[in-house]
Design a protein around this motif. Structure first.
Motif, PDB file in Angstrom:
ATOM      1  N   PHE A   2     -13.816  -2.760  -6.246  1.00 47.84           N
ATOM      2  CA  PHE A   2     -14.362  -3.133  -4.945  1.00 47.84           C
ATOM      3  C   PHE A   2     -15.793  -2.603  -4.877  1.00 47.84           C
ATOM      4  O   PHE A   2     -16.045  -1.434  -5.225  1.00 47.84           O
ATOM      5  N   ALA A   3     -16.729  -3.417  -4.436  1.00 45.06           N
ATOM      6  CA  ALA A   3     -18.127  -3.009  -4.370  1.00 45.06           C
ATOM      7  C   ALA A   3     -18.342  -1.898  -3.351  1.00 45.06           C
ATOM      8  O   ALA A   3     -19.274  -1.120  -3.469  1.00 45.06           O
ATOM      9  N   ALA A   4     -17.486  -1.816  -2.366  1.00 45.28           N
ATOM     10  CA  ALA A   4     -17.601  -0.801  -1.322  1.00 45.28           C
ATOM     11  C   ALA A   4     -16.392   0.131  -1.357  1.00 45.28           C
ATOM     12  O   ALA A   4     -15.351  -0.204  -1.918  1.00 45.28           O
ATOM     13  N   ASP A   5     -16.561   1.301  -0.744  1.00 44.42           N
ATOM     14  CA  ASP A   5     -15.416   2.196  -0.575  1.00 44.42           C
ATOM     15  C   ASP A   5     -14.429   1.552   0.390  1.00 44.42           C
ATOM     16  O   ASP A   5     -14.837   0.949   1.386  1.00 44.42           O
ATOM     17  N   CYS A   6     -13.158   1.680   0.120  1.00 42.33           N
ATOM     18  CA  CYS A   6     -12.119   1.131   0.988  1.00 42.33           C
ATOM     19  C   CYS A   6     -11.287   2.283   1.525  1.00 42.33           C
ATOM     20  O   CYS A   6     -10.889   3.173   0.763  1.00 42.33           O
ATOM     21  N   ASP A   7     -11.017   2.273   2.824  1.00 40.86           N
ATOM     22  CA  ASP A   7     -10.165   3.301   3.414  1.00 40.86           C
ATOM     23  C   ASP A   7      -8.717   3.136   2.982  1.00 40.86           C
ATOM     24  O   ASP A   7      -8.004   4.111   2.786  1.00 40.86           O
ATOM     25  N   GLN A   8      -8.285   1.878   2.886  1.00 35.61           N
ATOM     26  CA  GLN A   8      -6.910   1.581   2.454  1.00 35.61           C
ATOM     27  C   GLN A   8      -6.929   0.356   1.563  1.00 35.61           C
ATOM     28  O   GLN A   8      -7.712  -0.569   1.773  1.00 35.61           O
ATOM     29  N   ILE A   9      -6.031   0.364   0.594  1.00 34.17           N
ATOM     30  CA  ILE A   9      -5.834  -0.774  -0.305  1.00 34.17           C
ATOM     31  C   ILE A   9      -4.377  -1.193  -0.209  1.00 34.17           C
ATOM     32  O   ILE A   9      -3.481  -0.345  -0.199  1.00 34.17           O
ATOM     33  N   GLU A  10      -4.153  -2.501  -0.169  1.00 34.19           N
ATOM     34  CA  GLU A  10      -2.781  -3.021  -0.219  1.00 34.19           C
ATOM     35  C   GLU A  10      -2.603  -3.768  -1.534  1.00 34.19           C
ATOM     36  O   GLU A  10      -3.435  -4.601  -1.900  1.00 34.19           O
ATOM     37  N   ILE A  11      -1.528  -3.442  -2.236  1.00 35.24           N
ATOM     38  CA  ILE A  11      -1.148  -4.157  -3.450  1.00 35.24           C
ATOM     39  C   ILE A  11       0.149  -4.872  -3.135  1.00 35.24           C
ATOM     40  O   ILE A  11       1.141  -4.237  -2.767  1.00 35.24           O
ATOM     41  N   LEU A  12       0.131  -6.174  -3.249  1.00 37.97           N
ATOM     42  CA  LEU A  12       1.267  -7.015  -2.870  1.00 37.97           C
ATOM     43  C   LEU A  12       1.828  -7.700  -4.113  1.00 37.97           C
ATOM     44  O   LEU A  12       1.088  -8.348  -4.856  1.00 37.97           O
TER      45      LEU A  12
ATOM     46  N   ALA B 150      -0.816   3.116 -16.978  1.00 44.42           N
ATOM     47  CA  ALA B 150       0.066   2.967 -18.140  1.00 44.42           C
ATOM     48  C   ALA B 150       1.470   2.646 -17.643  1.00 44.42           C
ATOM     49  O   ALA B 150       1.896   3.156 -16.602  1.00 44.42           O
ATOM     50  N   VAL B 151       2.180   1.806 -18.372  1.00 44.95           N
ATOM     51  CA  VAL B 151       3.560   1.500 -18.019  1.00 44.95           C
ATOM     52  C   VAL B 151       4.356   2.800 -18.049  1.00 44.95           C
ATOM     53  O   VAL B 151       4.336   3.526 -19.044  1.00 44.95           O
ATOM     54  N   GLU B 152       4.996   3.110 -16.944  1.00 41.53           N
ATOM     55  CA  GLU B 152       5.753   4.345 -16.750  1.00 41.53           C
ATOM     56  C   GLU B 152       4.882   5.590 -16.911  1.00 41.53           C
ATOM     57  O   GLU B 152       5.376   6.674 -17.212  1.00 41.53           O
ATOM     58  N   GLY B 153       3.570   5.437 -16.693  1.00 34.44           N
ATOM     59  CA  GLY B 153       2.639   6.548 -16.842  1.00 34.44           C
ATOM     60  C   GLY B 153       2.872   7.646 -15.810  1.00 34.44           C
ATOM     61  O   GLY B 153       3.076   7.351 -14.631  1.00 34.44           O
ATOM     62  N   PRO B 154       2.840   8.903 -16.218  1.00 38.74           N
ATOM     63  CA  PRO B 154       3.130  10.014 -15.312  1.00 38.74           C
ATOM     64  C   PRO B 154       2.072  10.222 -14.236  1.00 38.74           C
ATOM     65  O   PRO B 154       2.333  10.879 -13.241  1.00 38.74           O
ATOM     66  N   THR B 155       0.871   9.661 -14.401  1.00 40.77           N
ATOM     67  CA  THR B 155      -0.171   9.802 -13.381  1.00 40.77           C
ATOM     68  C   THR B 155      -0.298   8.555 -12.511  1.00 40.77           C
ATOM     69  O   THR B 155      -1.208   8.454 -11.697  1.00 40.77           O
ATOM     70  N   CYS B 156       0.622   7.605 -12.709  1.00 37.58           N
ATOM     71  CA  CYS B 156       0.586   6.344 -11.964  1.00 37.58           C
ATOM     72  C   CYS B 156       1.529   6.358 -10.767  1.00 37.58           C
ATOM     73  O   CYS B 156       2.533   7.068 -10.762  1.00 37.58           O
ATOM     74  N   ARG B 157       1.194   5.551  -9.801  1.00 42.87           N
ATOM     75  CA  ARG B 157       2.135   5.216  -8.739  1.00 42.87           C
ATOM     76  C   ARG B 157       2.831   3.946  -9.196  1.00 42.87           C
ATOM     77  O   ARG B 157       2.338   3.237 -10.077  1.00 42.87           O
ATOM     78  N   VAL B 158       3.978   3.642  -8.580  1.00 44.56           N
ATOM     79  CA  VAL B 158       4.726   2.455  -9.004  1.00 44.56           C
ATOM     80  C   VAL B 158       5.208   1.671  -7.801  1.00 44.56           C
ATOM     81  O   VAL B 158       5.580   2.236  -6.770  1.00 44.56           O
ATOM     82  N   ILE B 159       5.168   0.354  -7.950  1.00 45.02           N
ATOM     83  CA  ILE B 159       5.812  -0.553  -7.003  1.00 45.02           C
ATOM     84  C   ILE B 159       7.004  -1.136  -7.752  1.00 45.02           C
ATOM     85  O   ILE B 159       6.817  -1.944  -8.672  1.00 45.02           O
ATOM     86  N   PRO B 160       8.227  -0.687  -7.444  1.00 47.95           N
ATOM     87  CA  PRO B 160       9.396  -1.235  -8.131  1.00 47.95           C
ATOM     88  C   PRO B 160       9.520  -2.739  -7.884  1.00 47.95           C
ATOM     89  O   PRO B 160       9.010  -3.252  -6.881  1.00 47.95           O
ATOM     90  N   ALA B 161      10.199  -3.422  -8.769  1.00 47.39           N
ATOM     91  CA  ALA B 161      10.366  -4.868  -8.622  1.00 47.39           C
ATOM     92  C   ALA B 161      11.046  -5.231  -7.304  1.00 47.39           C
ATOM     93  O   ALA B 161      10.810  -6.299  -6.751  1.00 47.39           O
ATOM     94  N   SER B 162      11.849  -4.326  -6.767  1.00 47.19           N
ATOM     95  CA  SER B 162      12.577  -4.605  -5.524  1.00 47.19           C
ATOM     96  C   SER B 162      11.738  -4.380  -4.265  1.00 47.19           C
ATOM     97  O   SER B 162      12.179  -4.686  -3.162  1.00 47.19           O
ATOM     98  N   ILE B 163      10.528  -3.857  -4.405  1.00 50.45           N
ATOM     99  CA  ILE B 163       9.641  -3.586  -3.273  1.00 50.45           C
ATOM    100  C   ILE B 163       8.481  -4.570  -3.336  1.00 50.45           C
ATOM    101  O   ILE B 163       7.954  -4.858  -4.413  1.00 50.45           O
ATOM    102  N   SER B 164       8.032  -5.060  -2.181  1.00 51.06           N
ATOM    103  CA  SER B 164       7.012  -6.105  -2.205  1.00 51.06           C
ATOM    104  C   SER B 164       5.579  -5.608  -2.121  1.00 51.06           C
ATOM    105  O   SER B 164       4.659  -6.335  -2.494  1.00 51.06           O
ATOM    106  N   SER B 165       5.338  -4.386  -1.611  1.00 49.37           N
ATOM    107  CA  SER B 165       3.947  -3.958  -1.492  1.00 49.37           C
ATOM    108  C   SER B 165       3.815  -2.448  -1.363  1.00 49.37           C
ATOM    109  O   SER B 165       4.791  -1.746  -1.117  1.00 49.37           O
TER     110      SER B 165
END
Length: 100
Positions: free
Chosen positions: A29-39, A57-72
């Motif tokens: 993003f060219a600008a700072d964003c207060d919040q990001i939504e990943i859908l 990284a897939v299953e990376g320990p420093t990553c957050r995850v959106i499980p397949a059962s969650i939409s966003s």
């Protein structure tokens, strides 16, 4: 090689982006964003992501995850000087990444 996309300051985000299995996708993003939504449009595979500029990284320990059962997920990125979202999946889910 990472798939890279840039969202200009007057745009909300990038939509209907299909991830390539095991290949990192970077959304800047060219600008700072207060919040990001990943859908997740289809829920076919978990999506791993970072918002601090570090590699995803897939299953990376420093990553957050959106499980397949969650939409966003909505997150507060800490990166100054433009927001960077890095995503990866073992599958090929379709996602949108936008300012919230």
């Amino acid at each position: 090689m990472a798939d890279e996309h840039t969202v200009s300051a007057d745009e909300w985000g990038i939509h209907a982006l299909t991830l390539t299995a095991a290949e990192e996708t970077i959304v800047r993003f060219a600008a700072d964003c207060d919040q990001i939504e990943i859908l997740s449009h289809d829920g076919t595979a978990p999506i791993y992501f970072t918002v601090d500029g570090s590699p995803a990284a897939v299953e990376g320990p420093t990553c957050r995850v959106i499980p397949a059962s969650i939409s966003s997920a909505t997150v507060h990125p800490p990166t100054p000087g433009g927001t960077v979202v890095r995503l990866i999946s073992a599958g090929t889910p379709t996602v949108s990444v936008s300012r919230a």
